[in-house]
Structures are given as C-alpha cells and as structure tokens.
Write a protein that holds these residues in place. Structure first.
Motif, short mmCIF file in Angstrom:
data_model
loop_
_atom_site.label_atom_id
_atom_site.label_comp_id
_atom_site.label_asym_id
_atom_site.label_seq_id
_atom_site.Cartn_x
_atom_site.Cartn_y
_atom_site.Cartn_z
N UNK A 1 37.02 52.51 48.60
CA UNK A 1 38.32 51.82 48.54
C UNK A 1 38.22 50.42 49.14
N UNK A 2 37.43 50.27 50.18
CA UNK A 2 37.24 48.95 50.77
C UNK A 2 36.61 47.97 49.79
N UNK A 3 35.59 48.43 49.09
CA UNK A 3 34.93 47.56 48.10
C UNK A 3 35.87 47.20 46.97
N UNK B 1 37.13 43.41 46.00
CA UNK B 1 37.02 42.87 44.64
C UNK B 1 38.39 42.48 44.08
N UNK B 2 39.40 43.29 44.35
CA UNK B 2 40.75 42.98 43.88
C UNK B 2 41.26 41.68 44.47
N UNK C 1 42.48 35.89 44.30
CA UNK C 1 42.39 34.57 44.94
C UNK C 1 41.49 33.61 44.17
N UNK C 2 40.37 34.09 43.72
CA UNK C 2 39.39 33.23 43.03
C UNK C 2 38.81 34.00 41.83
N UNK C 3 39.49 33.98 40.71
CA UNK C 3 39.06 34.77 39.56
C UNK C 3 37.66 34.40 39.06
N UNK C 4 37.30 33.14 39.09
CA UNK C 4 35.97 32.74 38.61
C UNK C 4 34.88 33.32 39.51
N UNK C 5 35.11 33.28 40.83
CA UNK C 5 34.13 33.84 41.76
C UNK C 5 34.05 35.36 41.60
N UNK C 6 35.19 35.99 41.39
CA UNK C 6 35.20 37.44 41.17
C UNK C 6 34.41 37.83 39.94
N UNK C 7 34.60 37.08 38.86
CA UNK C 7 33.85 37.34 37.63
C UNK C 7 32.36 37.11 37.85
N UNK C 8 32.03 36.08 38.61
CA UNK C 8 30.62 35.79 38.89
C UNK C 8 29.98 36.91 39.72
N UNK C 9 30.70 37.44 40.69
CA UNK C 9 30.18 38.54 41.52
C UNK C 9 29.96 39.78 40.66
N UNK C 10 30.92 40.11 39.82
CA UNK C 10 30.77 41.28 38.95
C UNK C 10 29.61 41.08 37.98
N UNK C 11 29.48 39.90 37.43
CA UNK C 11 28.37 39.60 36.51
C UNK C 11 27.03 39.70 37.23
N UNK C 12 26.96 39.19 38.46
CA UNK C 12 25.72 39.27 39.23
C UNK C 12 25.36 40.72 39.54
#
Length: 160
Positions: A109-111, A115-116, A121-132
């Motif tokens: 749940x923490x993870x 991610x949520x 806050x930063x959708x581009x960074x979130x997408x980059x983290x998920x892609x990585x």
C-alpha cells in the motif's frame, strides 16, 4: 490505519486459502503416489527418514517461506506431500501467513500511495518511473532466459 487493517485481513484470508489449498493438493498427490507404481520408492528407508525430518522440522521452513518470493508454494506443497502433521503445519501457516499479509499490506500500500502521489504531482516523472521499472523487469527476464539457455561447460565438453 483502517485501510491497512482491511488490506492485511483480506490478504491473510487469501494466503490461508491459497497456502492451505497447496498443502492439501500436496497431501492428495502423496496419497495418489502411495497407490501408484512409485509406492516402492516412497516406502524406502531413505525416503522415510527424509519424510520424518520434514514432518518434525519443516514447520519453521514453512513459516519463513512466506517471506520469500517463489518458494512458499513449493514449501507448502512439500509439507503436504511429506504428510507434515496438521498440529505442526497450521501454526506455521498462521504465523507465516500473517507476516506475509502484513508485509504486503504495509509495503504494498505504501508503494501504491507513493506512485499515486507521484502521478498526481508529476505525471511525467511517474510515467518515467513506471517505464524504468518495466524495462528493468524485462531486462531481468531476458537475462535469466539467456543464462538458462546457455550450455554449461559440462554440456559443451560432452558434445565435443
């Protein structure tokens, strides 16, 4: 806190059903094997010693297996197929299952919350983290498959 308790309770029920079911399948497989052409092998003195050792000392292994990835199903199946007595198996199932449920409820749940927030806050960074993360998992999978497909030194020497 209520969200963690609800998630942990749900996961606990799931793990009890899944691991208990795996134990039962192992128990049924062993019963079938004892009635098959493998009965002679299963009744050997060596096999009986191994079975007694697992029946006696396997409960801690079952409990700790819930903190591993990929070993808990094997441990529960083996406990069932080696006829671990229920008074030894059930406490290991309850303790190990509780540890698993709490770990996944809190860390999982923490993870998801991190991610949520990252996507909010930063959708581009979130997408980059998920892609990585996805690329890392794909790379790990490819690496493991290539390593498994490589002939070992013994296999290569035997073909010469």
């Amino acid at each position: 806190m209520d969200k963690i308790a609800l998630t942990a309770g749900t996961l606990y029920v799931i793990v009890l059903l899944r691991a208990g079911g795996t134990f039962a399948v192992g128990r049924l497989a062993a019963a079938g094997a004892r009635r098959s052409r493998f009965a002679d092998r299963i009744s050997s003195a060596r096999f009986q010693r191994v079975e007694r050792a697992i029946q006696r000392w396997g409960a801690p292994v079952v409990a700790v297996s819930f903190l591993t990835v990929g070993f808990q199903t094997a441990a529960n199946f083996l406990a069932g197929s080696m006829r671990m007595p229920l008074p030894r198996y059930l406490p290991a199932l309850f303790v190990g299952g509780a540890a698993w449920a709490l770990l996944y409820a809190t860390v999982g749940l923490g993870a998801l919350e991190v991610l949520g927030r990252l996507f909010t806050d930063r959708p581009a960074l979130g997408a980059a983290v998920v892609a990585a993360l996805a690329l890392g998992l794909c790379g790990l999978t490819v690496h493991r498959r290539r390593r498994a497909a490589r002939p070992t030194d013994e296999t290569a020497a035997g073909e010469s």
